[in-house]
Design a protein around this motif. Structure first.
Motif, PDB file in Angstrom:
ATOM      1  N   ARG A   1     -27.046 -40.493   8.491  1.00  0.00           N
ATOM      2  CA  ARG A   1     -25.738 -41.154   8.415  1.00  0.00           C
ATOM      3  C   ARG A   1     -25.468 -41.643   6.990  1.00  0.00           C
ATOM      4  NH1 ARG A   1     -22.730 -43.774  12.370  1.00  0.00           N
ATOM      5  NH2 ARG A   1     -24.520 -43.750  13.779  1.00  0.00           N
ATOM      6  N   GLN A   2     -26.472 -42.264   6.364  1.00  0.00           N
ATOM      7  CA  GLN A   2     -26.275 -42.770   5.009  1.00  0.00           C
ATOM      8  C   GLN A   2     -26.071 -41.634   4.022  1.00  0.00           C
ATOM      9  OE1 GLN A   2     -25.918 -46.112   4.179  1.00  0.00           O
ATOM     10  NE2 GLN A   2     -25.132 -45.072   2.338  1.00  0.00           N
ATOM     11  N   ALA A   3     -26.789 -40.528   4.203  1.00  0.00           N
ATOM     12  CA  ALA A   3     -26.619 -39.379   3.309  1.00  0.00           C
ATOM     13  C   ALA A   3     -25.210 -38.809   3.402  1.00  0.00           C
ATOM     14  CB  ALA A   3     -27.652 -38.302   3.636  1.00  0.00           C
ATOM     15  N   LEU A   4     -24.643 -38.786   4.606  1.00  0.00           N
ATOM     16  CA  LEU A   4     -23.272 -38.308   4.774  1.00  0.00           C
ATOM     17  C   LEU A   4     -22.278 -39.247   4.091  1.00  0.00           C
ATOM     18  CD1 LEU A   4     -23.468 -37.208   8.516  1.00  0.00           C
ATOM     19  CD2 LEU A   4     -23.117 -35.687   6.552  1.00  0.00           C
ATOM     20  N   LEU A   5     -22.469 -40.546   4.261  1.00  0.00           N
ATOM     21  CA  LEU A   5     -21.574 -41.510   3.628  1.00  0.00           C
ATOM     22  C   LEU A   5     -21.680 -41.439   2.104  1.00  0.00           C
ATOM     23  CD1 LEU A   5     -22.068 -44.588   5.984  1.00  0.00           C
ATOM     24  CD2 LEU A   5     -20.151 -42.972   5.944  1.00  0.00           C
ATOM     25  N   ASP A   6     -22.895 -41.237   1.594  1.00  0.00           N
ATOM     26  CA  ASP A   6     -23.070 -41.077   0.148  1.00  0.00           C
ATOM     27  C   ASP A   6     -22.380 -39.805  -0.343  1.00  0.00           C
ATOM     28  OD1 ASP A   6     -24.581 -43.385   0.128  1.00  0.00           O
ATOM     29  OD2 ASP A   6     -26.520 -42.340   0.051  1.00  0.00           O
ATOM     30  N   GLN A   7     -22.447 -38.749   0.448  1.00  0.00           N
ATOM     31  CA  GLN A   7     -21.771 -37.507   0.084  1.00  0.00           C
ATOM     32  C   GLN A   7     -20.263 -37.704  -0.004  1.00  0.00           C
ATOM     33  OE1 GLN A   7     -22.701 -34.180   2.685  1.00  0.00           O
ATOM     34  NE2 GLN A   7     -20.954 -32.985   1.970  1.00  0.00           N
ATOM     35  N   VAL A   8     -19.706 -38.422   0.954  1.00  0.00           N
ATOM     36  CA  VAL A   8     -18.268 -38.695   0.927  1.00  0.00           C
ATOM     37  C   VAL A   8     -17.904 -39.523  -0.294  1.00  0.00           C
ATOM     38  CG1 VAL A   8     -16.369 -39.836   2.124  1.00  0.00           C
ATOM     39  CG2 VAL A   8     -18.023 -38.499   3.424  1.00  0.00           C
ATOM     40  N   ALA A   9     -18.696 -40.549  -0.578  1.00  0.00           N
ATOM     41  CA  ALA A   9     -18.407 -41.410  -1.724  1.00  0.00           C
ATOM     42  C   ALA A   9     -18.474 -40.645  -3.038  1.00  0.00           C
ATOM     43  CB  ALA A   9     -19.394 -42.581  -1.746  1.00  0.00           C
ATOM     44  N   THR A  10     -19.332 -39.637  -3.107  1.00  0.00           N
ATOM     45  CA  THR A  10     -19.518 -38.874  -4.341  1.00  0.00           C
ATOM     46  C   THR A  10     -18.525 -37.728  -4.486  1.00  0.00           C
ATOM     47  OG1 THR A  10     -21.882 -39.393  -4.314  1.00  0.00           O
ATOM     48  CG2 THR A  10     -21.180 -37.536  -5.683  1.00  0.00           C
TER      49      THR A  10
ATOM     50  N   ASN B   1     -22.213 -30.907  15.792  1.00  0.00           N
ATOM     51  CA  ASN B   1     -20.786 -30.716  15.501  1.00  0.00           C
ATOM     52  C   ASN B   1     -20.050 -32.055  15.503  1.00  0.00           C
ATOM     53  OD1 ASN B   1     -18.482 -29.346  14.846  1.00  0.00           O
ATOM     54  ND2 ASN B   1     -18.231 -28.341  16.833  1.00  0.00           N
ATOM     55  N   LEU B   2     -20.380 -32.887  14.529  1.00  0.00           N
ATOM     56  CA  LEU B   2     -19.801 -34.230  14.447  1.00  0.00           C
ATOM     57  C   LEU B   2     -18.294 -34.200  14.245  1.00  0.00           C
ATOM     58  CD1 LEU B   2     -22.537 -35.887  12.205  1.00  0.00           C
ATOM     59  CD2 LEU B   2     -22.018 -36.502  14.566  1.00  0.00           C
ATOM     60  N   ALA B   3     -17.791 -33.178  13.568  1.00  0.00           N
ATOM     61  CA  ALA B   3     -16.358 -33.095  13.293  1.00  0.00           C
ATOM     62  C   ALA B   3     -15.594 -32.348  14.387  1.00  0.00           C
ATOM     63  CB  ALA B   3     -16.111 -32.426  11.942  1.00  0.00           C
ATOM     64  N   GLY B   4     -16.287 -31.747  15.341  1.00  0.00           N
ATOM     65  CA  GLY B   4     -15.622 -31.030  16.411  1.00  0.00           C
ATOM     66  C   GLY B   4     -14.916 -29.769  15.963  1.00  0.00           C
ATOM     67  N   HIS B   5     -15.496 -29.035  15.017  1.00  0.00           N
ATOM     68  CA  HIS B   5     -14.848 -27.831  14.518  1.00  0.00           C
ATOM     69  C   HIS B   5     -14.836 -26.733  15.587  1.00  0.00           C
ATOM     70  CE1 HIS B   5     -14.375 -29.452  10.571  1.00  0.00           C
ATOM     71  NE2 HIS B   5     -15.662 -29.493  10.299  1.00  0.00           N
ATOM     72  N   PRO B   6     -13.695 -26.073  15.801  1.00  0.00           N
ATOM     73  CA  PRO B   6     -13.609 -25.045  16.843  1.00  0.00           C
ATOM     74  C   PRO B   6     -14.503 -23.832  16.592  1.00  0.00           C
ATOM     75  CG  PRO B   6     -11.416 -25.778  16.180  1.00  0.00           C
ATOM     76  CD  PRO B   6     -12.381 -26.358  15.198  1.00  0.00           C
ATOM     77  N   ASP B   7     -14.854 -23.566  15.336  1.00  0.00           N
ATOM     78  CA  ASP B   7     -15.719 -22.428  15.028  1.00  0.00           C
ATOM     79  C   ASP B   7     -17.195 -22.813  14.999  1.00  0.00           C
ATOM     80  OD1 ASP B   7     -15.025 -23.956  12.784  1.00  0.00           O
ATOM     81  OD2 ASP B   7     -15.314 -22.314  11.381  1.00  0.00           O
TER      82      ASP B   7
ATOM     83  N   GLY C   1     -15.919 -36.886  -1.937  1.00  0.00           N
ATOM     84  CA  GLY C   1     -14.663 -37.002  -1.212  1.00  0.00           C
ATOM     85  C   GLY C   1     -14.587 -36.155   0.043  1.00  0.00           C
ATOM     86  N   ALA C   2     -15.722 -35.630   0.493  1.00  0.00           N
ATOM     87  CA  ALA C   2     -15.718 -34.795   1.694  1.00  0.00           C
ATOM     88  C   ALA C   2     -17.133 -34.662   2.233  1.00  0.00           C
ATOM     89  CB  ALA C   2     -15.145 -33.414   1.408  1.00  0.00           C
ATOM     90  N   ALA C   3     -17.223 -34.407   3.526  1.00  0.00           N
ATOM     91  CA  ALA C   3     -18.482 -34.056   4.178  1.00  0.00           C
ATOM     92  C   ALA C   3     -18.163 -33.421   5.515  1.00  0.00           C
ATOM     93  CB  ALA C   3     -19.377 -35.287   4.380  1.00  0.00           C
ATOM     94  N   LEU C   4     -18.943 -32.419   5.884  1.00  0.00           N
ATOM     95  CA  LEU C   4     -18.782 -31.710   7.158  1.00  0.00           C
ATOM     96  C   LEU C   4     -17.389 -31.116   7.308  1.00  0.00           C
ATOM     97  CD1 LEU C   4     -20.618 -34.209   9.559  1.00  0.00           C
ATOM     98  CD2 LEU C   4     -21.592 -32.372   8.140  1.00  0.00           C
ATOM     99  N   GLY C   5     -16.803 -30.702   6.200  1.00  0.00           N
ATOM    100  CA  GLY C   5     -15.485 -30.088   6.242  1.00  0.00           C
ATOM    101  C   GLY C   5     -14.339 -31.049   6.425  1.00  0.00           C
ATOM    102  N   VAL C   6     -14.594 -32.349   6.304  1.00  0.00           N
ATOM    103  CA  VAL C   6     -13.554 -33.374   6.449  1.00  0.00           C
ATOM    104  C   VAL C   6     -13.409 -34.094   5.117  1.00  0.00           C
ATOM    105  CG1 VAL C   6     -12.871 -35.496   7.650  1.00  0.00           C
ATOM    106  CG2 VAL C   6     -14.038 -33.662   8.902  1.00  0.00           C
ATOM    107  N   THR C   7     -12.207 -34.057   4.537  1.00  0.00           N
ATOM    108  CA  THR C   7     -11.951 -34.743   3.273  1.00  0.00           C
ATOM    109  C   THR C   7     -11.420 -36.148   3.541  1.00  0.00           C
ATOM    110  OG1 THR C   7      -9.725 -33.817   3.182  1.00  0.00           O
ATOM    111  CG2 THR C   7     -11.468 -32.589   2.072  1.00  0.00           C
TER     112      THR C   7
END
Length: 319
Positions: free
Chosen positions: A164-173, A113-119, A175-181
């Motif tokens: 970590r790199q896959a998440l950063l690539d997802q954001v770059a492509t 839960n990297l983003a700390g989502h309550p659900d 604009g969001a990852a793990l429910g965080v835009t």
């Protein structure tokens, strides 16, 4: 990631079977250098689903204090694929290089839960979740996305670089990852640390965690976070006897006539209306959907109802 003390490490070593040691070693070798950020693993589950003896998951947890894999419980939030020769067996064979072939004890699945989502980090798998102690990350493996997709970005807590790199690539492509835009990877990383008060609704966007070596509530869980639709029910009573703190997230509620046909198919809206009529509840929530599941409604359609509830549901305000 926080550093477990020596007692935690000794506990982890004592729990690991030879299969688990081999699985961890295989994934660690495939990972890239880098330490996972400090974040809890959460294990989402439906507490009111029935096991083979007719008792719900919550009652088994209260009686045994042990969280078991699908290979043992024989239940699933959708199709049951965890059996020798089944899809889950094949996925694990691929991911862990056959370490668990012929072995009964299998990994427990959760998400980081990297983003700390309550659900929880992966609410598609249940309305409630367990929050695990930081020390269990030492015996967990991770992948970017769900393991059934056979992802290539895998690792362990100390070999987290590819994920970590896959998440950063997802954001770059996207604009969001793990429910965080975010507009950049840098702003996304800052967004991860922002306190969250609303559900993440991350049905398909998570870092899956596979916990090797078993999971007991007393030793490995810091809290259970439940959907408020269970307040005042036998499920709440069971959860209060687990011996760990019980918290509530905001929950999900959606009128039966608000379930769309274009997201999970045309069979879902009529089922939602039928459930509302049968159980006298014009608004569906986790507890009402659970009643339909226990009554024998189609598990796949029940799963779709839950997905739509997570995606579109409003905060639960009680009955």
């Amino acid at each position: 990631m926080s550093t477990p003390n020596s007692d935690d490490r000794a506990d982890a070593r004592s729990l690991l079977s030879l299969a688990a040691v081999r699985a961890l070693a295989h994934v660690r070798a495939a990972g890239l250098p880098g330490t996972a950020p400090q974040a809890p693993i959460t294990v989402n589950f439906h507490p009111d689903r029935l096991l083979a003896d007719g008792r719900p998951v919550s009652a088994h947890l209260a009686a045994e204090g042990v969280y078991r894999s699908q290979f043992e419980t024989r239940i699933s939030s959708g199709a049951l694929l965890a059996y020798p020769g089944g899809d889950r067996d094949r996925w694990e064979h691929h991911m862990f290089a056959g370490a668990y072939t012929g072995v009964t004890g299998r990994p427990i699945y959760g998400a980081l839960n990297l983003a700390g989502h309550p659900d929880g980090a992966a609410p598609r798998f249940g309305s409630c979740h367990l929050v695990l102690r930081p020390s269990v990350a030492d015996r967990a493996t991770f992948c970017h996305g769900d393991s059934h997709l056979q992802p290539t970005a895998v690792g362990t807590a100390d070999r987290f670089g590819a994920i970590r790199q896959a998440l950063l690539d997802q954001v770059a492509t996207t604009g969001a990852a793990l429910g965080v835009t975010a507009h950049s990877p840098q702003s996304w990383q800052a967004g991860l640390a922002t306190a969250k008060h609303h559900p993440g609704r991350t049905l398909d966007d998570y870092v899956e965690a596979q916990l090797h070596g078993g999971l007991t509530l007393r030793d490995h869980v810091t809290a259970v976070v439940a959907d408020p639709s269970f307040i005042g029910t036998p499920t709440e009573a069971d959860l209060r006897t687990l011996g760990i703190p019980l918290h509530w997230h905001t929950g999900f509620a959606l009128p039966a006539d608000a379930f769309p046909a274009d997201l999970r198919g045309p069979a879902v809206p009529p089922l939602a209306r039928d459930i509302a009529a049968r159980f006298g509840s014009p608004v569906l929530d986790a507890e009402v959907i659970g009643r339909a599941a226990r009554a024998g409604d189609d598990p796949q359609l029940i799963k779709y109802l839950w997905h739509l509830l997570v995606l579109l549901g409003r905060p639960h305000t009680g009955r």
